[in-house]
Scaffold this motif. Structure first.
Motif, short mmCIF file in Angstrom:
data_model
loop_
_atom_site.label_atom_id
_atom_site.label_comp_id
_atom_site.label_asym_id
_atom_site.label_seq_id
_atom_site.Cartn_x
_atom_site.Cartn_y
_atom_site.Cartn_z
N ASN A 108 -7.13 2.00 -6.42
CA ASN A 108 -7.70 2.23 -5.09
C ASN A 108 -8.30 0.93 -4.62
OD1 ASN A 108 -7.26 5.08 -4.94
ND2 ASN A 108 -8.77 5.24 -6.58
N ASP A 151 -2.49 7.61 -2.66
CA ASP A 151 -2.94 6.55 -1.75
C ASP A 151 -3.40 5.42 -2.66
OD1 ASP A 151 -3.45 7.54 1.29
OD2 ASP A 151 -3.64 9.19 -0.15
N ARG A 181 0.94 7.07 7.44
CA ARG A 181 0.96 8.31 6.66
C ARG A 181 2.30 9.05 6.81
NH1 ARG A 181 -3.49 8.85 4.28
NH2 ARG A 181 -3.11 10.96 3.56
N TYR A 189 0.47 5.26 1.12
CA TYR A 189 -0.34 6.21 1.87
C TYR A 189 0.35 7.56 1.76
CZ TYR A 189 -2.20 2.12 4.48
OH TYR A 189 -2.78 0.94 4.85
N ASN A 190 -0.41 8.57 1.40
CA ASN A 190 0.15 9.92 1.47
C ASN A 190 1.50 10.03 0.73
OD1 ASN A 190 0.21 12.56 2.45
ND2 ASN A 190 1.34 11.96 4.30
N ARG A 196 0.83 -1.21 0.00
CA ARG A 196 0.00 0.00 0.00
C ARG A 196 0.86 1.25 0.00
NH1 ARG A 196 -5.62 0.92 1.27
NH2 ARG A 196 -6.68 -1.01 1.80
N GLU A 205 -5.99 -3.79 6.35
CA GLU A 205 -5.39 -2.99 7.42
C GLU A 205 -5.67 -3.65 8.79
OE1 GLU A 205 -7.23 0.58 5.73
OE2 GLU A 205 -5.19 1.32 5.39
N LYS A 259 -2.93 3.97 11.77
CA LYS A 259 -3.40 4.99 10.81
C LYS A 259 -2.47 6.19 10.76
CE LYS A 259 -8.38 4.48 10.41
NZ LYS A 259 -9.64 4.84 11.06
#
Ligand code: PXG
Length: 291
Positions: free
Chosen positions: A117, A84, A284, A37-38, A35, A251, A280
């Motif tokens: 996504n 993302d 990020r 993220y950000n 994955r 997740e 979470k």
């Protein structure tokens, strides 16, 4: 959408491989799910290490280096303007004839990178928790095929998914051949009992998940709670104070019922909620930047 296929970025409609590829004919190949993220790739090094380990275990040689793979992933994400995303890396054995023999594959392994996504479960499941059931399909044993090889043949897990769906739930608890808990269908499982976090080790049939490793680290270093990797029975799960599953795509998801046994008060537990919060925020901020 652009897909990376053997060094080229091609349109989704044009991303095709041969029907003679042993990835299709025999499930002969490997994959990883990663994955971003950000604009950061979460635990990329660990995912690439596991991909190369899976390759080694099936005697497949990946024709590019890890650095080249990293560049290819970043190139694909940038081409699709994704910050993302879910990234699926696939390496097939390549094209051969209709026999099993991988030595007869004449083309090099195909390398495919799909970025998109993904939301595996509805958002409310993450807040309310999920119901799961144990299925009759047992997790493969180390002495037949190591559960740590992320191979293109996921039938063992798919059979579990079919049974879970028939039972009206989205996830399955899978037992090993001795009847102890191995993992969920495509996620690792944790329980909390008396403020100790427990999860089955690889020797019980669990894949050493990268999310699993991150959660173990957070629990030890941030929450300062003891973590044990040990054999878990269904009795331990039914009588746990908390239960949750972990995986790259899923997740961290609280589990509130197993085989119709409510876990504690059927609400996500306090430690689970803290770990979700920690997870979470960390995903990020850490990871390999893509820009
Ligand atoms: N067990 C199994 C059998 C898995 O396949 C996990 C546990 C969790 O591992 P990670 O490293 O992701 O924390 C997995 C991972 C997919 C998909 O597209 C499957 C996984 C991961 C990402 C995507 O089905 N399985």
């Amino acid at each position: 959408m652009k897909v990376y296929l053997d060094g080229e970025l091609v349109k989704k409609e044009d991303a095709k491989i041969s029907v003679f590829d042993h990835g299709l004919l025999y499930g002969d190949g490997i994959f990883e799910g990663i994955r971003a993220y950000n604009d950061r790739l979460f635990r990329l090094k660990e995912h690439l290490e596991r991909l190369w380990a899976s390759a080694k275990a099936i005697n497949l040689s990946i024709s590019i280096t890890r650095k080249e793979m990293e560049k290819a992933i970043i190139k694909t994400l940038l081409a699709n303007k994704l910050s993302d995303a879910y990234i699926r890396l696939i390496v097939t054995r390549g094209c051969g004839d209709l026999g099993l023999d991988p030595n007869k594959c004449t083309s090099p392994p195909s390398i495919i990178i799909i970025t998109d996504n993904i939301s595996l479960y509805p958002k409310e499941l993450y807040e309310k928790g999920m119901e799961v059931v144990t299925v009759s399909t047992r997790r493969m044993t180390q002495d037949s095929l190591s559960p740590n090889i992320k191979s293109l043949n996921y039938l063992n897990n798919i059979l579990a998914k079919i049974q879970a769906t028939r039972n009206g739930v989205m996830e399955a608890v899978m037992l090993n051949s001795q009847g102890y808990v191995a993992e969920c269908m495509d996620n690792n499982i944790f329980i909390v009992k008396n403020d100790i976090l427990l999860t089955p080790p690889a020797s019980e049939g669990a894949l050493i998940g990268i999310t699993r490793e991150a959660i173990i680290e957070f629990a030890k270093n941030k929450l300062r709670i003891p973590v044990k990797q040990e054999r878990i029975s269904l009795y331990d799960v039914y009588t746990a104070d908390e239960c949750f599953l972990t995986g790259t795509a899923a997740e961290v998801v609280p589990i509130v019922s197993v085989d119709s046994r409510q876990i504690a008060d059927a609400k996500p537990g306090a430690i689970t909620v803290k770990l979700i919060k920690e997870f979470k925020s960390l995903v990020r901020l850490t990871g390999t930047p893509i820009k």
